[in-house]
Scaffold this motif. Structure first.
Motif, PDB file in Angstrom:
ATOM      1  N   GLN A   1       0.716  -1.325   0.085  1.00 16.91           N
ATOM      2  CA  GLN A   1       0.036   0.060  -0.039  1.00 16.91           C
ATOM      3  C   GLN A   1       0.818   1.279  -0.067  1.00 16.91           C
ATOM      4  O   GLN A   1       0.302   2.273   0.060  1.00 16.91           O
ATOM      5  N   ARG A   2       2.096   1.194   0.044  1.00 14.58           N
ATOM      6  CA  ARG A   2       3.162   2.493  -0.279  1.00 14.58           C
ATOM      7  C   ARG A   2       2.879   2.900  -1.622  1.00 14.58           C
ATOM      8  O   ARG A   2       3.364   3.757  -1.944  1.00 14.58           O
ATOM      9  N   TYR A   3       2.354   2.007  -2.553  1.00 11.87           N
ATOM     10  CA  TYR A   3       2.069   2.408  -3.881  1.00 11.87           C
ATOM     11  C   TYR A   3       0.631   2.588  -4.090  1.00 11.87           C
ATOM     12  O   TYR A   3      -0.012   1.621  -4.482  1.00 11.87           O
ATOM     13  N   PRO A   4      -0.093   3.805  -3.639  1.00 16.42           N
ATOM     14  CA  PRO A   4      -1.299   4.005  -3.578  1.00 16.42           C
ATOM     15  C   PRO A   4      -2.185   3.590  -5.055  1.00 16.42           C
ATOM     16  O   PRO A   4      -3.107   2.843  -5.102  1.00 16.42           O
ATOM     17  N   LYS A   5      -1.366   4.129  -5.991  1.00 11.47           N
ATOM     18  CA  LYS A   5      -2.272   4.158  -7.531  1.00 11.47           C
ATOM     19  C   LYS A   5      -1.388   2.935  -8.173  1.00 11.47           C
ATOM     20  O   LYS A   5      -2.188   2.376  -8.865  1.00 11.47           O
ATOM     21  N   ILE A   6      -0.212   3.271  -8.279  1.00 10.34           N
ATOM     22  CA  ILE A   6       0.738   2.257  -9.401  1.00 10.34           C
ATOM     23  C   ILE A   6       2.075   2.059  -8.884  1.00 10.34           C
ATOM     24  O   ILE A   6       2.858   3.018  -8.214  1.00 10.34           O
ATOM     25  N   PRO A   7       2.413   0.716  -8.784  1.00  9.14           N
ATOM     26  CA  PRO A   7       3.719   0.552  -8.198  1.00  9.14           C
ATOM     27  C   PRO A   7       5.137   0.953  -9.227  1.00  9.14           C
ATOM     28  O   PRO A   7       4.797   1.173 -10.250  1.00  9.14           O
ATOM     29  N   VAL A   8       6.107   0.605  -8.481  1.00 11.72           N
ATOM     30  CA  VAL A   8       7.320   1.160  -9.430  1.00 11.72           C
ATOM     31  C   VAL A   8       7.651  -0.114 -10.113  1.00 11.72           C
ATOM     32  O   VAL A   8       7.772  -1.232  -9.705  1.00 11.72           O
ATOM     33  N   PHE A   9       7.788   0.121 -11.428  1.00 12.06           N
ATOM     34  CA  PHE A   9       8.099  -1.144 -12.470  1.00 12.06           C
ATOM     35  C   PHE A   9       9.080  -0.568 -13.414  1.00 12.06           C
ATOM     36  O   PHE A   9       9.191   0.662 -13.998  1.00 12.06           O
ATOM     37  N   ASP A  10      10.010  -1.751 -13.919  1.00 11.87           N
ATOM     38  CA  ASP A  10      10.644  -1.495 -15.037  1.00 11.87           C
ATOM     39  C   ASP A  10       9.978  -1.886 -16.329  1.00 11.87           C
ATOM     40  O   ASP A  10       9.826  -2.987 -16.347  1.00 11.87           O
ATOM     41  N   GLU A  11       9.986  -1.136 -17.244  1.00  4.08           N
ATOM     42  CA  GLU A  11       9.014  -1.359 -18.427  1.00  4.08           C
ATOM     43  C   GLU A  11       9.609  -2.358 -19.179  1.00  4.08           C
ATOM     44  O   GLU A  11       9.142  -3.163 -20.078  1.00  4.08           O
TER      45      GLU A  11
ATOM     46  N   PRO B   1       0.105  -7.019 -22.389  1.00  2.00           N
ATOM     47  CA  PRO B   1       1.208  -6.082 -22.093  1.00  2.00           C
ATOM     48  C   PRO B   1       1.394  -4.741 -22.889  1.00  2.00           C
ATOM     49  O   PRO B   1       2.265  -3.927 -22.470  1.00  2.00           O
ATOM     50  N   SER B   2       0.376  -4.517 -23.994  1.00  2.00           N
ATOM     51  CA  SER B   2       0.514  -3.443 -24.759  1.00  2.00           C
ATOM     52  C   SER B   2       0.035  -2.242 -23.862  1.00  2.00           C
ATOM     53  O   SER B   2      -0.187  -0.933 -24.261  1.00  2.00           O
ATOM     54  N   VAL B   3      -0.603  -2.748 -22.697  1.00  2.12           N
ATOM     55  CA  VAL B   3      -1.233  -1.446 -21.745  1.00  2.12           C
ATOM     56  C   VAL B   3      -0.401  -0.863 -20.952  1.00  2.12           C
ATOM     57  O   VAL B   3      -0.513   0.082 -20.579  1.00  2.12           O
ATOM     58  N   VAL B   4       0.790  -1.538 -20.738  1.00  2.00           N
ATOM     59  CA  VAL B   4       1.741  -1.218 -19.808  1.00  2.00           C
ATOM     60  C   VAL B   4       2.408   0.358 -19.937  1.00  2.00           C
ATOM     61  O   VAL B   4       2.525   1.137 -19.317  1.00  2.00           O
ATOM     62  N   PRO B   5       2.770   0.711 -21.306  1.00  2.00           N
ATOM     63  CA  PRO B   5       3.260   1.866 -21.601  1.00  2.00           C
ATOM     64  C   PRO B   5       2.277   2.977 -21.186  1.00  2.00           C
ATOM     65  O   PRO B   5       2.694   4.128 -20.917  1.00  2.00           O
TER      66      PRO B   5
ATOM     67  N   LEU C   1       0.276   3.162 -18.684  1.00  3.44           N
ATOM     68  CA  LEU C   1       0.120   3.264 -17.304  1.00  3.44           C
ATOM     69  C   LEU C   1       0.913   4.750 -16.758  1.00  3.44           C
ATOM     70  O   LEU C   1       0.449   5.313 -16.167  1.00  3.44           O
ATOM     71  N   LYS C   2       2.172   4.834 -17.448  1.00  5.97           N
ATOM     72  CA  LYS C   2       3.044   6.084 -17.221  1.00  5.97           C
ATOM     73  C   LYS C   2       2.167   7.116 -17.649  1.00  5.97           C
ATOM     74  O   LYS C   2       2.388   8.397 -16.858  1.00  5.97           O
ATOM     75  N   LEU C   3       1.612   7.132 -18.567  1.00  6.32           N
ATOM     76  CA  LEU C   3       0.942   8.322 -18.960  1.00  6.32           C
ATOM     77  C   LEU C   3      -0.409   8.783 -18.113  1.00  6.32           C
ATOM     78  O   LEU C   3      -0.829   9.595 -17.945  1.00  6.32           O
TER      79      LEU C   3
END
Length: 315
Positions: free
Chosen positions: A261-271, A295-299, A301-303
């Motif tokens: 829960q330290r990542y409330p909206k999105i976790p830290v990840f390596d694309e 997998p095509s959704v992932v990029p 998420l940063k937007l």
């Protein structure tokens, strides 16, 4: 088949993520719940509406609980009590609950307060070796729960529900669900799908072996890669380790869940290593036709979360 991620956070509910629960919707053949953290019923109502949630609860064929930690089972009694009330006066059988042995003790005590109308089966009796013993009549099925579960699986088109011991706490398990092969109208054999859910675990060779060739692996990814020591200390996995488990198993797609829960909206990840993976969100619904595009959704998420990503990267 549709998978609905009702809760994708760990420990306790937050504003954006409820705790663990996965609804496997087999439509006319019923449904299965994998874990049932607190707030599961509320999430069912948000996804399906009040009346739809009642129908979903009535249609449950089995609830499977990975381990005894409260963020994985604290919503169970509410679901069982509601099902009992909804089906009161209607011919029905008790719901099969599969879980660690300590959970049966809790549920037996709770039934002194409220009728739950359930039949319990220990996860240890649903491992692959236990099923083999059952088939050879060497397995003790005193209350008939294993036989009932076997019949339920057959009616739902499932050929396997196997619990797999994992590395977390005593009597912690993952699960393998395998749908039966079928033949279409022109006689072509259609292979059945295979879904694996890790529960909470460190990277686990037994789970990787059981996940071999999975259509979908749903794996916990509690911590970012920079928190490996904490992941080891708490017997959880990092994002990278979860993806590596999917690669090692040859899983077609991986959904990462159970985020701190330290990542409330999105976790830290390596694309760069998310070539076959996707990050889960509460109420995210996935059917088989959606898997190729995950997998095509992932990029994007940063937007969607630029502020949160910049904060995480600064940390």
């Amino acid at each position: 088949m549709e998978i609905v991620l009702l809760g994708t956070g760990s420990s306790q509910p937050s504003k954006y993520r409820n705790v663990s629960s996965i609804f496997i919707n087999l439509f006319l053949k019923g449904s299965i719940l994998l874990d049932c953290g607190e707030g599961t019923l509320g999430q069912l109502k948000r996804r399906f509406g009040v009346d739809g949630a009642d129908e979903a609860v009535k249609g449950l064929k089995c609830i499977w609980i990975s381990h005894i930690h409260a963020d994985h089972h604290a919503g169970l009694a509410r679901i069982l009590a509601l099902r009992h009330d909804l089906l009161s006066g209607t011919p029905h059988e008790p719901l099969i609950v599969v879980g660690p042995q300590q959970l049966e003790i809790f549920l037996d005590r709770y039934q002194m307060l409220e009728e739950l109308d359930m039949q319990f089966l220990d996860c240890r009796d649903t491992t692959e070796s236990s099923w083999e013993a059952f088939e050879s009549n060497d397995h003790n099925d005193a209350n008939g729960s294993a036989s009932r579960l076997k019949n339920m699986l057959r009616e739902a088109g499932l050929m396997a529900l196997n619990s797999v011991p994992v590395i977390h706490c005593p009597q912690a398990y993952g699960i393998v669900l395998k749908f039966a092969d079928r033949t279409n109208v022109i006689g072509k054999k259609i292979p059945g799908w295979k879904i694996v859910y890790s529960g909470d675990t460190r990277p686990c060779p037994e789970l990787v072996k059981a996940s071999h060739g999975a259509t979908l692996l749903i794996h916990e990814a509690t911590f970012e890669d920079g928190m490996l020591e904490e992941a080891i200390a708490k017997n959880h996995s990092t994002m990278g380790e979860a993806v590596e488990a999917g690669d090692a198993a040859g899983a077609y797609r991986v959904i990462l869940t159970h985020f701190s829960q330290r990542y409330p909206k999105i976790p830290v990840f390596d694309e760069t290593y998310m070539h076959k993976a996707c990050i889960a969100f509460d109420l995210m619904s996935v059917n088989l036709a959606d898997l190729p595009m995950l997998p095509s959704v992932v990029p994007y998420l940063k937007l969607l979360f630029p502020d949160e990503m910049s904060i995480n990267e600064a940390d």
